[in-house]
Design a protein around this motif. Structure first.
Motif, short mmCIF file in Angstrom:
data_model
loop_
_atom_site.label_atom_id
_atom_site.label_comp_id
_atom_site.label_asym_id
_atom_site.label_seq_id
_atom_site.Cartn_x
_atom_site.Cartn_y
_atom_site.Cartn_z
N GLU A 129 0.81 -1.22 0.00
CA GLU A 129 0.00 0.00 0.00
C GLU A 129 0.85 1.27 0.00
O GLU A 129 2.03 1.26 0.37
CB GLU A 129 -0.91 0.02 1.23
N ILE A 130 0.21 2.34 -0.43
CA ILE A 130 0.66 3.71 -0.20
C ILE A 130 -0.40 4.33 0.69
O ILE A 130 -1.56 4.44 0.30
CB ILE A 130 0.79 4.51 -1.51
N ASN A 131 -0.03 4.71 1.88
CA ASN A 131 -0.98 5.25 2.84
C ASN A 131 -0.65 6.71 3.09
O ASN A 131 0.10 7.06 4.01
CB ASN A 131 -0.95 4.45 4.14
N GLY A 132 -1.19 7.59 2.25
CA GLY A 132 -0.86 9.00 2.31
C GLY A 132 -1.75 9.77 3.28
O GLY A 132 -2.54 9.20 4.03
N PHE A 133 -1.61 11.10 3.25
CA PHE A 133 -2.40 11.94 4.14
C PHE A 133 -3.89 11.84 3.81
O PHE A 133 -4.72 11.66 4.69
CB PHE A 133 -1.95 13.41 4.03
N TYR A 167 5.49 1.06 -3.05
CA TYR A 167 4.43 0.58 -2.18
C TYR A 167 5.05 -0.22 -1.04
O TYR A 167 5.94 -1.04 -1.27
CB TYR A 167 3.47 -0.33 -2.95
N GLU A 168 4.56 -0.03 0.17
CA GLU A 168 5.05 -0.77 1.31
C GLU A 168 4.31 -2.10 1.43
O GLU A 168 3.07 -2.14 1.43
CB GLU A 168 4.87 0.03 2.59
N ILE A 169 5.04 -3.20 1.52
CA ILE A 169 4.43 -4.52 1.64
C ILE A 169 3.94 -4.72 3.08
O ILE A 169 4.72 -4.60 4.03
CB ILE A 169 5.44 -5.62 1.25
N ILE A 170 2.66 -5.02 3.22
CA ILE A 170 2.07 -5.18 4.55
C ILE A 170 1.63 -6.62 4.81
O ILE A 170 1.31 -6.98 5.94
CB ILE A 170 0.87 -4.23 4.76
N THR A 185 13.19 6.55 10.67
CA THR A 185 13.27 7.88 10.05
C THR A 185 13.90 7.83 8.66
O THR A 185 14.08 8.87 8.03
CB THR A 185 14.07 8.86 10.93
N TYR A 186 14.22 6.64 8.16
CA TYR A 186 14.88 6.49 6.86
C TYR A 186 14.01 5.78 5.85
O TYR A 186 13.19 4.93 6.19
CB TYR A 186 16.17 5.68 7.01
N THR A 187 14.23 6.12 4.59
CA THR A 187 13.75 5.33 3.47
C THR A 187 14.77 5.47 2.35
O THR A 187 15.56 6.42 2.34
CB THR A 187 12.35 5.78 3.00
N ALA A 188 14.77 4.50 1.42
CA ALA A 188 15.77 4.53 0.34
C ALA A 188 15.10 4.24 -0.99
O ALA A 188 14.18 3.42 -1.08
CB ALA A 188 16.87 3.50 0.62
N PHE A 189 15.59 4.92 -2.02
CA PHE A 189 15.12 4.71 -3.39
C PHE A 189 16.32 4.34 -4.26
O PHE A 189 17.44 4.78 -4.00
CB PHE A 189 14.45 5.97 -3.93
N THR A 190 16.06 3.57 -5.30
CA THR A 190 17.14 3.10 -6.18
C THR A 190 17.46 4.14 -7.24
O THR A 190 16.56 4.64 -7.93
CB THR A 190 16.74 1.77 -6.85
N PHE A 227 7.04 10.42 3.09
CA PHE A 227 8.44 10.33 2.71
C PHE A 227 8.85 8.93 2.28
O PHE A 227 9.76 8.78 1.49
CB PHE A 227 9.34 10.83 3.84
N LYS A 228 8.21 7.90 2.81
CA LYS A 228 8.64 6.55 2.45
C LYS A 228 8.04 6.07 1.13
O LYS A 228 8.42 5.00 0.64
CB LYS A 228 8.31 5.56 3.56
N TYR A 229 7.14 6.85 0.54
CA TYR A 229 6.49 6.43 -0.70
C TYR A 229 6.98 7.19 -1.93
O TYR A 229 7.02 6.63 -3.02
CB TYR A 229 4.98 6.62 -0.60
N TYR A 230 7.31 8.46 -1.79
CA TYR A 230 7.71 9.30 -2.92
C TYR A 230 8.91 10.16 -2.52
O TYR A 230 9.00 10.60 -1.38
CB TYR A 230 6.61 10.27 -3.34
N THR A 231 9.79 10.44 -3.49
CA THR A 231 10.79 11.47 -3.24
C THR A 231 10.09 12.82 -3.27
O THR A 231 9.09 13.00 -3.97
CB THR A 231 11.92 11.45 -4.27
N SER A 232 10.62 13.76 -2.51
CA SER A 232 9.93 15.03 -2.35
C SER A 232 10.92 16.19 -2.45
O SER A 232 12.02 16.12 -1.92
CB SER A 232 9.22 15.07 -1.00
#
Length: 237
Positions: free
Chosen positions: A27-31, A98-101, A118-123, A203-208
């Motif tokens: 999922e992507i669980n946004g605001f 998407y975060e695997i739940i 507090t971290y996330t990483a993108f390739t 922040f964990k779903y999209y770069t901003s």
């Protein structure tokens, strides 16, 4: 008549014996929006998009998928190809994931982000955007030790600016990382930071990229081999 009854019994029995099973959910669980993708054992998927204040755009997308090792390809209403990495499904075309739940398949993450909330990483991928890395840079997969090293470097980097004097840690910032390996074999990481209260969910779903906000938003690059930081930019200054 007996043949028809026998055939019906076989179909019902086979359907009960081989029900469609959920094998992965992410999922992507946004605001104010939520996207959930579910992969099933019969190679079908369902993607649901739900908007809190824009229900007219709520959608259910369906189709077939193919999963090859850690590569996911979706066809039909949702055209997507991505990579399963560190308990996320990351798009190969953009900085989005998407975060695997829920998963019934074996996942072998290099980073357990529950240890690094507090971290996330993108390739890194030039197709997605280079973020001004060196010309011949190639992708690098960060490890947990790398994140610990970034944690130790950030306060030293930020104390060199007048906006962060006395900072001992950056735990109150959410941090997005994109890592590369340059021609010298050095690991260089773009680190994008925002006050956790503002950015924690998205922040964990999209770069901003944000154009203002003062020292609540800053970005820099760090070299994990030389322990140097460069291209430090604080918003609004």
């Amino acid at each position: 008549m007996r043949y028809i009854l026998l055939l019906t019994t076989i179909i019902i029995f086979w359907g009960c014996k081989n029900p469609k099973k959920l094998i992965l959910e992410a999922e992507i669980n946004g605001f104010h929006n939520n996207e959930t993708i579910r992969l099933y054992s019969d190679s079908t998927y369902i993607l649901k998009r739900k908007y809190e204040f824009d229900s007219i755009n709520n959608k259910i997308l369906e189709g077939k998928y193919r999963l090859v090792d850690d590569k996911l390809f979706c066809f039909g209403d949702f055209d997507f190809n991505g990579t399963i990495k560190n308990n996320f499904i990351e798009s190969n075309k953009e900085f989005m994931k998407y975060e695997i739940i829920n998963s019934q398949i074996s996942l072998k993450p290099k980073i357990d982000f529950k240890k690094f909330p507090t971290y996330t990483a993108f390739t890194f991928n030039k197709i997605k955007g280079a973020y001004h890395f060196e010309e011949n840079s190639i992708p690098y997969d960060l490890t947990e030790n790398d994140l610990l090293k970034i944690d130790s470097i950030l306060p030293h980097c930020l104390n060199k600016t007048k906006y962060f004097e006395g900072m001992k840690h950056a735990n109150n910032y959410s941090k997005q990382c994109i890592a590369t390996l340059n021609e010298k074999g050095e690991v260089q990481v773009w680190v994008n930071c925002a006050c956790s209260g503002i950015a924690k969910n998205l922040f964990k779903y999209y770069t901003s990229n944000t154009n203002d906000g003062g020292h609540c938003y800053f970005k820099l690059k760090v070299n994990l081999n030389t322990l140097e930081c460069f291209d430090v930019f604080v918003n609004g200054y």
